[in-house]
Design a protein around this motif. Structure first.
Motif, PDB file in Angstrom:
ATOM      1  N   MET A  86      25.968  -9.915   1.563  1.00 56.16           N
ATOM      2  CA  MET A  86      25.707  -8.605   2.118  1.00 56.16           C
ATOM      3  C   MET A  86      24.708  -7.856   1.238  1.00 56.16           C
ATOM      4  N   GLU A  87      23.854  -7.140   1.896  1.00 58.71           N
ATOM      5  CA  GLU A  87      22.832  -6.369   1.193  1.00 58.71           C
ATOM      6  C   GLU A  87      23.461  -5.194   0.452  1.00 58.71           C
ATOM      7  N   TYR A 101      32.636  -1.098  10.256  1.00 60.72           N
ATOM      8  CA  TYR A 101      31.687  -2.017   9.645  1.00 60.72           C
ATOM      9  C   TYR A 101      30.285  -1.459   9.842  1.00 60.72           C
ATOM     10  N   PHE A 102      29.347  -2.005   9.093  1.00 64.82           N
ATOM     11  CA  PHE A 102      27.947  -1.660   9.284  1.00 64.82           C
ATOM     12  C   PHE A 102      27.368  -2.623  10.302  1.00 64.82           C
ATOM     13  N   ILE A 103      26.669  -2.096  11.289  1.00 67.28           N
ATOM     14  CA  ILE A 103      26.094  -2.934  12.337  1.00 67.28           C
ATOM     15  C   ILE A 103      25.198  -4.017  11.737  1.00 67.28           C
ATOM     16  N   SER A 104      24.456  -3.675  10.704  1.00 65.94           N
ATOM     17  CA  SER A 104      23.550  -4.661  10.098  1.00 65.94           C
ATOM     18  C   SER A 104      24.299  -5.864   9.539  1.00 65.94           C
ATOM     19  N   ASP A 105      25.599  -5.719   9.260  1.00 66.82           N
ATOM     20  CA  ASP A 105      26.381  -6.842   8.750  1.00 66.82           C
ATOM     21  C   ASP A 105      26.595  -7.931   9.802  1.00 66.82           C
ATOM     22  N   LEU A 106      26.331  -7.622  11.073  1.00 66.31           N
ATOM     23  CA  LEU A 106      26.494  -8.611  12.135  1.00 66.31           C
ATOM     24  C   LEU A 106      25.350  -9.628  12.156  1.00 66.31           C
ATOM     25  N   VAL A 118      29.357 -22.048  21.450  1.00 67.98           N
ATOM     26  CA  VAL A 118      28.444 -21.408  20.495  1.00 67.98           C
ATOM     27  C   VAL A 118      27.133 -21.084  21.205  1.00 67.98           C
ATOM     28  N   LEU A 119      26.752 -19.806  21.134  1.00 67.62           N
ATOM     29  CA  LEU A 119      25.511 -19.340  21.753  1.00 67.62           C
ATOM     30  C   LEU A 119      24.342 -19.361  20.780  1.00 67.62           C
ATOM     31  N   GLY A 120      24.642 -19.175  19.507  1.00 63.75           N
ATOM     32  CA  GLY A 120      23.598 -19.117  18.488  1.00 63.75           C
ATOM     33  C   GLY A 120      23.957 -18.116  17.414  1.00 63.75           C
ATOM     34  N   LYS A 121      22.929 -17.636  16.725  1.00 58.81           N
ATOM     35  CA  LYS A 121      23.111 -16.677  15.625  1.00 58.81           C
ATOM     36  C   LYS A 121      22.548 -15.320  16.017  1.00 58.81           C
ATOM     37  N   VAL A 122      23.200 -14.274  15.541  1.00 57.33           N
ATOM     38  CA  VAL A 122      22.668 -12.920  15.702  1.00 57.33           C
ATOM     39  C   VAL A 122      21.523 -12.793  14.701  1.00 57.33           C
ATOM     40  N   ASP A 141      35.225 -11.376   8.349  1.00 55.21           N
ATOM     41  CA  ASP A 141      35.389 -12.318   7.238  1.00 55.21           C
ATOM     42  C   ASP A 141      34.852 -13.705   7.598  1.00 55.21           C
ATOM     43  N   GLY A 142      35.007 -14.092   8.861  1.00 51.32           N
ATOM     44  CA  GLY A 142      34.578 -15.416   9.294  1.00 51.32           C
ATOM     45  C   GLY A 142      33.142 -15.471   9.792  1.00 51.32           C
ATOM     46  N   GLY A 143      32.491 -14.312   9.925  1.00 54.44           N
ATOM     47  CA  GLY A 143      31.095 -14.287  10.360  1.00 54.44           C
ATOM     48  C   GLY A 143      30.907 -14.740  11.794  1.00 54.44           C
ATOM     49  N   ARG A 144      31.806 -14.268  12.666  1.00 52.19           N
ATOM     50  CA  ARG A 144      31.792 -14.726  14.054  1.00 52.19           C
ATOM     51  C   ARG A 144      32.001 -13.535  14.985  1.00 52.19           C
TER      52      ARG A 144
END
Length: 160
Positions: free
Chosen positions: A1-2, A92-97, A109-113, A148-151
């Protein structure tokens, strides 16, 4: 995270005493009022005073004492230190998505944000996979966020 998060943009000067008009990239301009420091060009700048004016924040910054100094900051992005912004449970911060794996309700699975677009009607997730998919960041489409899982789990409609 930034460590530093984009929090808004200085869009103009305000008055002749060096105040700046900030367009906040948050739920409310009140969010930025609570900070002692903001960051511009990686430098901490003390927030001397601030007040909300409509959807903008009018701010007096340390060392910015006249209209010329304020004009020099126009169009600069304003950052905050993540550690200065404690979040409540479930926030949460939207940028964390960005970087999250996007999946459908049935687990496909569709892909990555890859990006989040801020539009007048709301935020939109950009998902890169077999093809690019744009999904509004609203509860009708976003079923769950596993921070936590990045999903992120999405409910898509026909044509998306």
């Amino acid at each position: 995270m930034e460590k530093y998060l984009e929090a808004g943009k200085i869009i103009n000067t305000h008055g002749i005493r060096g105040e700046v008009k900030i367009e906040p990239w948050a739920d409310s301009p009140d969010f930025l009022k609570g900070f002692r420091f903001i960051y511009i060009d990686s430098r901490p700048v003390k927030l001397i005073s601030s007040r909300v004016q409509g959807r903008f924040l009018i701010a007096k910054l340390e060392g910015v004492d006249d209209m010329n100094a304020a004009e020099a900051l126009k169009n600069r992005v304003v950052y905050i230190d993540r550690e200065d912004a404690p979040l409540s449970e479930g926030e949460y911060f939207i940028s964390d998505l960005i970087g999250f794996t996007a999946v459908t309700e049935d687990g496909k699975v569709l892909g990555k944000v890859t990006e989040i677009l801020s539009r007048p009607g709301g935020d939109i997730l950009v998902i890169e996979g077999e093809r690019e998919i744009l999904v509004p960041l609203v509860n009708e489409f976003v079923i769950a966020r596993d921070m936590d899982g990045g999903r992120i789990t999405l409910r898509l409609i026909e044509g998306m």
